[in-house]
Design a protein around this motif. Structure first.
Motif, short mmCIF file in Angstrom:
data_model
loop_
_atom_site.label_atom_id
_atom_site.label_comp_id
_atom_site.label_asym_id
_atom_site.label_seq_id
_atom_site.Cartn_x
_atom_site.Cartn_y
_atom_site.Cartn_z
N SER A 52 4.21 -0.74 6.63
CA SER A 52 5.03 0.09 5.73
C SER A 52 4.75 -0.26 4.28
O SER A 52 4.49 -1.42 3.95
CB SER A 52 6.53 -0.11 6.01
N ALA A 53 4.81 0.75 3.43
CA ALA A 53 4.69 0.58 1.98
C ALA A 53 5.97 1.12 1.35
O ALA A 53 6.38 2.25 1.64
CB ALA A 53 3.48 1.32 1.44
N PHE A 54 6.56 0.31 0.48
CA PHE A 54 7.82 0.68 -0.15
C PHE A 54 7.62 0.80 -1.66
O PHE A 54 7.31 -0.18 -2.34
CB PHE A 54 8.89 -0.37 0.13
N VAL A 55 7.82 2.02 -2.16
CA VAL A 55 7.67 2.31 -3.58
C VAL A 55 9.02 2.10 -4.27
O VAL A 55 10.08 2.36 -3.69
CB VAL A 55 7.15 3.75 -3.77
N ARG A 56 8.98 1.65 -5.51
CA ARG A 56 10.20 1.46 -6.29
C ARG A 56 10.64 2.77 -6.93
O ARG A 56 9.86 3.45 -7.58
CB ARG A 56 9.99 0.41 -7.38
N GLY A 57 11.92 3.12 -6.73
CA GLY A 57 12.51 4.27 -7.40
C GLY A 57 13.28 3.83 -8.63
O GLY A 57 13.54 2.64 -8.86
#
Length: 249
Positions: free
Chosen positions: A84-89
């Motif tokens: 999984s890749a988690f982008v910052r919002g």
């Protein structure tokens, strides 16, 4: 759970063969919708049996919706099972600032932070908000795993001919030189641009009634906390599908 195929598009842009990529936009504390999205993805993986499957999340996991804490728990559990890749919002960026600065708490509450606090059992007074006290209470209530998750978020993720960011990119600036602030916050001039950015930009941040698929960008934020719907983008080769879970109509 309601789901339907919204769009199936063959594009020149592609990801490596044998890979299935599942991208989810702004969740905003809607843990039940996220669980439904995972069920949809699990069914798709069982049916299509890709060689590899990865998940990409586009940020704004918290605030506004009812259960930010459970949302982060679900994301962490999912990452233990799938790459999984988690982008910052921008909402995660705000929370990181709030945990360091008392004076930002009131602004955060107006942006939907009160529901996040309540999900961690931190009571929010209706009047006479004490920013320092709320910040300390949240810091104490925030599990170490959640704090580590927030600290490790990335500004973007690239796979094949696709770039995944929270908000978008600034036209006229090479992708390698994009600022993190723009990738978390930009709307215009990105949304009205027809520029070929070099990759198809997959983003959220700006809610739309239906996912917006264009040659140069794809917006999958359908306003989960307000609409009761969450979009899942599925990419295989050069084919993109978008499905939704939640309420119909």
């Amino acid at each position: 759970m309601f789901s339907r195929l919204l769009s199936r598009v063959d594009q020149r842009a592609r990801i490596p063969d044998g890979l299935a990529l599942y991208a989810i936009g702004d969740i905003h504390g809607c843990a039940d919708l996220l669980a439904d999205a995972f069920a949809l993805i699990d069914e798709d993986i069982a049916r299509t049996r890709p060689e590899r499957a990865i998940h990409v999340f586009l940020g704004d996991y918290i605030d506004r919706g009812p259960d930010s804490r459970r949302t982060l728990d679900l994301l962490l559990a999912r990452a233990r099972r799938h790459p999984s890749a988690f982008v910052r919002g921008n909402h995660e960026a705000i929370l990181s600032d709030v945990l360091r600065r008392d004076d930002l708490v009131s602004d955060w509450l107006r942006l939907g932070g009160s529901t996040t606090l309540m999900s961690y059992d931190v009571l929010v007074p209706r009047t006479n908000v004490d920013g320092a006290e709320l910040r300390r209470s949240l810091a104490q209530a925030l599990p170490r795993a959640h704090a580590d998750f927030l600290a490790a978020l990335r500004p973007s993720f690239t796979c094949g001919d696709f770039l995944f960011v929270h908000a978008g990119v600034r036209p006229g600036v090479p992708l390698a030189e994009q600022s993190e602030e723009d990738m978390m916050w930009i709307r215009e001039p990105f949304l009205s641009s027809t520029e070929d950015f070099g990759k198809v930009v997959v983003h959220g941040h700006t809610p739309v009634r239906e996912p917006d698929i264009r040659d140069h960008r794809i917006n999958i934020d359908v306003g989960a906390y307000a609409t009761g719907r969450l979009a899942v983008l599925v990419i295989r080769g050069h084919t993109t599908d978008i499905r939704t879970v939640g309420r119909s109509g």
